[in-house]
Design an enzyme around this catalytic site. Sequence first.
Site, PDB file in Angstrom:
ATOM      1  N   ASP A  38       0.876  -1.169   0.000  1.00  0.00           N
ATOM      2  CA  ASP A  38       0.000   0.000   0.000  1.00  0.00           C
ATOM      3  C   ASP A  38       0.920   1.228   0.000  1.00  0.00           C
ATOM      4  O   ASP A  38       2.043   1.154   0.483  1.00  0.00           O
ATOM      5  CB  ASP A  38      -0.867  -0.057   1.266  1.00  0.00           C
ATOM      6  N   ASP A 240      -7.285  -1.453   3.685  1.00  0.00           N
ATOM      7  CA  ASP A 240      -6.387  -2.540   3.287  1.00  0.00           C
ATOM      8  C   ASP A 240      -6.803  -3.891   3.855  1.00  0.00           C
ATOM      9  O   ASP A 240      -6.324  -4.930   3.386  1.00  0.00           O
ATOM     10  CB  ASP A 240      -4.952  -2.235   3.747  1.00  0.00           C
TER      11      ASP A 240
HETATM   12  P1  ADP Z   1      -5.313   5.997  -0.564  1.00  0.00           P
HETATM   13  O1  ADP Z   1      -5.483   4.581  -1.007  1.00  0.00           O
HETATM   14  O2  ADP Z   1      -4.085   6.623  -1.185  1.00  0.00           O
HETATM   15  O3  ADP Z   1      -5.342   6.164   0.932  1.00  0.00           O
HETATM   16  P2  ADP Z   1      -8.154   6.857  -0.961  1.00  0.00           P
HETATM   17  O4  ADP Z   1      -8.734   5.682  -1.688  1.00  0.00           O
HETATM   18  O5  ADP Z   1      -8.546   7.043   0.451  1.00  0.00           O
HETATM   19  O6  ADP Z   1      -6.530   6.880  -1.160  1.00  0.00           O
HETATM   20  O7  ADP Z   1      -8.518   8.195  -1.771  1.00  0.00           O
HETATM   21  C1  ADP Z   1      -8.182   8.298  -3.126  1.00  0.00           C
HETATM   22  C2  ADP Z   1      -8.181   9.737  -3.581  1.00  0.00           C
HETATM   23  O8  ADP Z   1      -9.476  10.322  -3.406  1.00  0.00           O
HETATM   24  C3  ADP Z   1      -7.230  10.627  -2.811  1.00  0.00           C
HETATM   25  O9  ADP Z   1      -5.906  10.557  -3.311  1.00  0.00           O
HETATM   26  C4  ADP Z   1      -7.863  12.009  -3.043  1.00  0.00           C
HETATM   27  O10 ADP Z   1      -7.518  12.499  -4.309  1.00  0.00           O
HETATM   28  C5  ADP Z   1      -9.352  11.704  -3.059  1.00  0.00           C
HETATM   29  N1  ADP Z   1      -9.975  11.912  -1.731  1.00  0.00           N
HETATM   30  C6  ADP Z   1     -10.596  10.999  -0.965  1.00  0.00           C
HETATM   31  N2  ADP Z   1     -11.091  11.547   0.164  1.00  0.00           N
HETATM   32  C7  ADP Z   1     -10.746  12.856   0.140  1.00  0.00           C
HETATM   33  C8  ADP Z   1     -10.960  13.972   1.010  1.00  0.00           C
HETATM   34  N3  ADP Z   1     -11.638  13.889   2.174  1.00  0.00           N
HETATM   35  N4  ADP Z   1     -10.453  15.164   0.651  1.00  0.00           N
HETATM   36  C9  ADP Z   1      -9.766  15.292  -0.508  1.00  0.00           C
HETATM   37  N5  ADP Z   1      -9.549  14.291  -1.376  1.00  0.00           N
HETATM   38  C10 ADP Z   1     -10.032  13.098  -1.076  1.00  0.00           C
HETATM   39 MG    MG Z   2      -2.581   3.254   3.681  1.00  0.00          MG
END
Ligand code: ADP
Ligand code: MG
Length: 291
Positions: A38, A240
């Site tokens: 991840d 995850d």
């Molecule tokens: P990761 O697997 O990197 O933790 P997420 O699946 O949680 O990522 O989120 C994917 C994308 O969605 C983020 O990189 C961002 O662009 C957008 N995103 C999700 N939640 C938020 C939020 N609360 N504020 C801003 N962007 C968000």
């Molecule tokens: Mg993570």
Amino acid sequence: ATPTAIMVGTGLGAKRGVLFKNAAALETAARIDTVIMDKTGTLTKGEPEVTDVIEVGIPRLELLALVAAVERESEHPLAAAVVSYAEGQGAEKLDASEFRNVPGHGAGATVSGRRVLVGNRKLMATENVDISTVLDQREQLASTGRTAVLVSVDGKAAGVIALADAARDTAQAAIAALHEAGIEVAMLTGDNEATAQRIGALLGIDTVIAEVLPQDKSAKVAELQAAGKKVAMVGDGVNDAPALAQADLGIAIGAGTDVAIETADVVLMRSDPLDVAIALRIGKGTVRKVR
Ligand code: ADP
Ligand code: MG
């Protein structure tokens, strides 16, 4: 493996803070040929910080106040970073109503009578927001490895907020150690393609799998298994946990969420990605002793 070998392996791991939950985990560790990492919180520190704010047709502090009002309602790690930045800049504290979280995409709320959205391109696409005015800037920021988040106010693009999340000190060495052991390394993330590719290149990752929705992470693990790979998944987040369960070997970062730690077969108490290679090496040592 013999009971003695398992005791020795478990003990060696414990000394380094690599906790094998059972004997099967040690034996599986010996057979892993592919590791999926991840990104956020596993290869990176998981502590994003705002680096750039680009405002379009709206005063900067007003943009920050509107975005912070939405993000105060969100539990996403990016949200906390945006809120603390906005407060540090002296943005006004506004109330949000009708908050909505869209997993893997972003969030939205009504603030001071205006509809505010913050998130990725997919969120803007599903909400029919035209982002052509900010697309170049977004791409440029993402190409540096930063996560670029889009903001819209009343259906119009209003800005881009870039956040950087530093790689853990040993992330690159961890990938190199796995390569030395003949193991292939993939990175799995919900972050956008350009950001993920940049970080993957910096760290020496073989395969970058980006823009994966939280609920699709375990399917990506299953795909590699269907191709005949013996897969270890390394993660920290609530997102995850299903992928950790699906993998032949689930490895949790000790600083991660309880659900990741409970689901995993191995826990890295020092939260050091370098310990992934050590865990697999201990597994190999344990199994070799019986042959
Ligand atoms: P990761 O697997 O990197 O933790 P997420 O699946 O949680 O990522 O989120 C994917 C994308 O969605 C983020 O990189 C961002 O662009 C957008 N995103 C999700 N939640 C938020 C939020 N609360 N504020 C801003 N962007 C968000
Ligand atoms: Mg993570």
